[in-house]
Structures are given as structure tokens and as C-alpha cells.
Design a protein around this motif. Structure first.
Motif, PDB file in Angstrom:
ATOM      1  N   PRO A 184       0.806  -1.222   0.000  1.00  0.00           N
ATOM      2  CA  PRO A 184       0.000   0.000   0.000  1.00  0.00           C
ATOM      3  C   PRO A 184       0.829   1.258   0.000  1.00  0.00           C
ATOM      4  N   GLU A 185       0.153   2.354  -0.262  1.00  0.00           N
ATOM      5  CA  GLU A 185       0.739   3.678  -0.114  1.00  0.00           C
ATOM      6  C   GLU A 185       0.365   4.136   1.297  1.00  0.00           C
ATOM      7  N   VAL A 186       1.278   4.009   2.228  1.00  0.00           N
ATOM      8  CA  VAL A 186       1.009   4.448   3.606  1.00  0.00           C
ATOM      9  C   VAL A 186       2.171   5.316   4.070  1.00  0.00           C
ATOM     10  N   SER A 187       1.933   6.099   5.119  1.00  0.00           N
ATOM     11  CA  SER A 187       2.978   7.036   5.542  1.00  0.00           C
ATOM     12  C   SER A 187       3.894   6.441   6.596  1.00  0.00           C
ATOM     13  N   GLY A 188       3.554   5.270   7.125  1.00  0.00           N
ATOM     14  CA  GLY A 188       4.418   4.667   8.141  1.00  0.00           C
ATOM     15  C   GLY A 188       3.708   3.531   8.839  1.00  0.00           C
TER      16      GLY A 188
END
Ligand code: PGA
Ligand code: ZN
Length: 427
Positions: free
Chosen positions: A209-213
Motif C-alpha cells: 500500500p501507499e502508507v505514511s508509516g
């Protein structure tokens, strides 16, 4: 009556990363046949059995022609005539063929395929499945631990943590457990789709996924669990495989452009475990960072089980030492880390003698081989970990567990490891 090994054949087959791997096939005097395929790790521990790869111009050095040849020549000659039921004896001969304890000469991939094929041939010789050879009447099916999001070395390091998994907690059968996880997997897919385009599929089949952390990824999973109608920590727990050796450098752990010292990194993980229903935490520290592992164990307390994978490399000696040091509360078992069924069985025994939980695990590079389902059930593992609930090389194992459960007439999932759940359910 003894059933002698008549032939040992090696062949090059393909794994889930489109890379070649070793298959071994054994036949016996009675006509029994057993077959197994070696899996392959990406985030490997330095002390694992060595995968023998050709290092030629074919497939950037990754071909296994030499390992396949060794199976059909050296190994076949050494095993011919041995009793297929004598797994310990056969594995001892495999050990004796290599002066290198890490199996650098004949290859851990060769010995893993052969040793597992012997197990399956011995079972076939008695007309029973392999799991039954290890335990005629297992009381439980191990509880599944299933990847939802993949990161680290399995997804171009899009997340620091390698593996975001879930475990069904309130389900009591493998059938219901997989159903609950499938609901969560689909719901997480919808959560991700609502946030924007999905970016891909990680090596073990989970979303990439595109996640920030780490915490953003956990929030996505929690949202999916709730959207599926389950209570996080009560119905579904979360498991992390940090695979910390992958981002450990001199001085600490690389997080973005910072290097965190051990204490800071572990305290960050402990804080995350306190804020989310994390039931198992694998390799929170580097494979040589005993202080980090110990800090994790004491930091998370009884709520979260701390698992050693790269830290233990399925070595009975390392498991005993880690138990004495208080560096883990559960062990990950991967046959190809040690190279034989007997080596892995010794590791399971060492874990149990020290009251540690047992997770039998597949690798990130896998095939349709179902040995892991047989070993996990036959060894009475608490948990079985084979990646996501998608893709054939993963579903081959889950579906085999469903068949085993049916053959047992329907048994419970193994009880939850330690007190993980009782406390997790408070979250
Ligand atoms: P690997 O990943 O097979 O790439 O080592 C699985 C794990 O780390 O548990
Ligand atoms: Zn791991």
C-alpha cells in the motif's frame, strides 16, 4: 518392515518469484513416492543454511542447476538403500555430506528438498499423510497468521516493517478463522481503494500500500477489521514481522533519514504494541542485538509474544540461549533455515523444553508445496504463517489445513499463545 530408498531425483522447478528452485523426488523399494520443493527467503538471516545458486550468467546467477545435479548424484548415492522411515538417520547422512555447517557445499536448498521428500515418502510408504507420521492424532490445527500488507524487503521497502498480519482470535476452527481473515482482507482492500490507487502486491501476496508509516498501516488494518464487523483485539489480533536486521546499521536502526539507537527504536515499538492489539512481534531487533530483543520482551510484557526468526534461524542451540537470556517468547521454525526436517524438529523440541511458543512458517519465495501445513499440524505448532490469503502458493497451504482438519473430523484451533489475547482484548 524397512522400506529402502531406491531413487533420489532432483529437478529444477519454479517458485512464486519466477525463480528456479530445487524439487526432490524419492522412490522406495515398495513403490512409495515422496516429493518436495525447497522454498526461498528474501530477508534471510546470516546464520541460515546457504542456498546453493550457480552464480553463472543464467538468471543473474540464481539458477540451481548445480544443486539439482547434487541431489541426483552425491545425495542419491549416499541415500540409496537407507530405510525411508529413519528420518533422523537419513538427515544425519545429509549432514555428513557437507563439512560446512551452513551447508555451503551441497546447499541447504538441496538438503531441504530431499529431507522433506523423505518425510513424504515415508508417509506414503505407510499409506498415511505426512502430518500423521509426526502425530497420529493431533489435538489442534495451528492458528493461522495471515499477511494483509507487505513491506520491507518484500515490497521495495515501502514500509519499514516487513509484514503486517492478522490472526483470528475468536474463531475456533480453521474454516471460520480463514473466513474471518478473508472478510478482513477484502475490507482492507476497500479501505485502501478509498484512499487512492493500490500500488501493488508484495512477495507474499499482501497489498503493497501507499502508507505514511507503521501506524498509518496499522490504522488501515484496524479500519478494515472494524468495517468487516469484528472487534480488534477480541476477534482479530495483529502480528508484525519487523525483520529489523534489514534496516540495522552501525549505531542503530535506520528510520527514514535518522538512525535510532536500540533503546529508542525498541521503545517506539513497545509504544506501538501498547496502542494497538499486537499479539505477536517478530524480530523487533537485529539478529545480533540481544539487548534489543530483551528490551522488547520486557517492554511489551505478557500482552505481546516476541518471536525470533532471523534471530534464531531455527537453531536449537540459539533457541536455548535466547530462552536463557529472555530474548524471545516464541520461535519461528523454517526447515530451510536449518536444512533438514530433523534439525527443525530439534528446534521445536528446544522451544517446547523452554516453554516458548512455536510458529511454523513458509518463506517469501514459495511454491505449491504443502509441507508447511503438515509440519505445523504434526509438530503441534501454536501458529502457522504462510503469507496472505491470496495466490496459489499461499492458498495451497491454507487449503491443505482445511483438508487436514476435515480428516481429523473437525478440531479446534490451537489455544492462543501465552496471555496475548486476554490482555489484547482489553484494547
Ligand atoms: P523471508 O520472509 O522468507 O523473506 O525470510 C519471511 C519472514 O521473514 O518471516
Ligand atoms: Zn521473519
Amino acid at each position: 518392515m524397512a522400506d529402502a530408498i531406491r531413487s533420489v531425483t532432483g529437478r529444477r522447478v519454479w517458485d512464486s518469484r519466477g525463480l528456479p528452485t530445487v524439487e526432490a523426488e524419492i522412490t522406495t523399494a515398495s513403490g512409495a513416492r515422496g516429493r518436495a520443493i525447497a522454498p526461498s527467503g528474501a530477508s534471510t538471516g546470516r546464520r541460515e543454511a546457504i542456498e546453493l545458486r550457480d552464480g553463472t550468467s543464467v538468471l543473474a546467477g540464481k539458477d540451481v542447476a548445480h544443486a539439482v545435479e547434487i541431489v541426483g548424484t552425491h545425495i542419491a548415492a549416499a541415500l540409496a538403500g537407507l530405510d525411508v522411515a529413519d528420518q533422523v538417520g537419513v538427515d544425519g547422512v545429509l549432514d555428513s555430506l557437507d563439512d560446512d555447517p551452513q551447508r555451503g557445499t551441497i546447499g541447504g536448498n538441496s538438503t531441504t528438498a530431499v529431507s522433506l521428500a523423505v518425510l513424504h515418502a515415508a508417509a506414503a510408504s505407510r499409506g498415511i499423510p505426512a502430518w500423521r507420521l509426526l502425530d497420529p492424532e493431533p489435538a489442534f490445527i495451528p492458528r493461522p497468521q495471515i499477511q494483509i500488507l507487505g513491506g520491507g524487503a518484500h515490497a521495495a521497502h515501502r514500509t519499514t516493517v516487513q509484514d503486517f498480519m492478522v490472526m483470528p482470535l475468536s474463531a475456533t476452527s480453521i474454516g471460520d478463522g480463514l473466513l474471518h481473515v478473508a472478510e478482513v482482507y477484502q475490507a482492507v482492500g476497500s479501505v485502501l481503494a478509498a484512499r487512492g490507487p493500490r500500488r501493488g502486491v508484495a512477495d507474499e501476496g499482501g497489498y503493497w500500500p501507499e502508507v505514511s508509516g507503521t501506524e498509518d498501516a496499522l490504522d488501515v488494518i484496524i479500519a478494515g477489521i472494524e468495517a468487516a464487523g469484528f472487534v480488534p483485539g477480541l476477534d482479530i489480533g495483529i502480528s508484525l514481522d519487523v525483520a529489523a536486521s534489514q534496516f540495522h546499521e552501525a549505531g542503530g536502526y535506520r528510520i527514514g533519514d535518522r538512525i535510532l539507537p536500540t533503546e529508542e527504536w525498541i521503545d517506539e515499538l513497545v509504544r506501538i504494541c501498547a496502542n494497538y492489539p499486537i499479539v505477536t512481534l517478530e524480530d523487533p531487533a537485529d539478529e545480533d542485538d540481544a539487548a534489543g530483543m530483551r528490551r522488547a520482551v520486557s517492554g511489551v510484557g505478557a500482552k505481546t509474544v516476541v518471536v525470533g526468526d532471523d534471530y534464531l534461524v531455527t537453531s536449537a542451540d540459539r533457541i536455548r540461549r535466547a530462552a536463557a537470556e529472555g530474548a524471545v517468547t516464541a520461535v519461528l521454525i523454517k526447515v530451510n533455515q536449518v536444512g533438514t526436517v530433523t534439525g527443525a524438529a530439534n528446534a521445536v523440541r528446544a522451544a517446547r523444553e523452554n516453554d516458548l511458543g512455536v510458529i511454523v512458517s513458509a518463506r517469501s519465495g514459495e511454491s505449491e508445496d504443502t509441507s508447511v501445513a503438515h509440519l505445523a499440524t504434526g509438530w503441534g505448532a501454536d501458529i502457522v504463517k504462510v503469507g496472505s490469503i491470496t495466490r496459489g502458493e499461499r492458498t495451497a497451504k491454507w487449503n491443505e489445513l482445511i483438508r487436514i482438519d476435515e480428516e481429523l473430523g473437525g478440531v479446534s484451533l490451537a489455544p492462543l499463545v501465552a496471555s496475548a489475547v486476554t490482555s489484547a482484548s482489553i484494547v
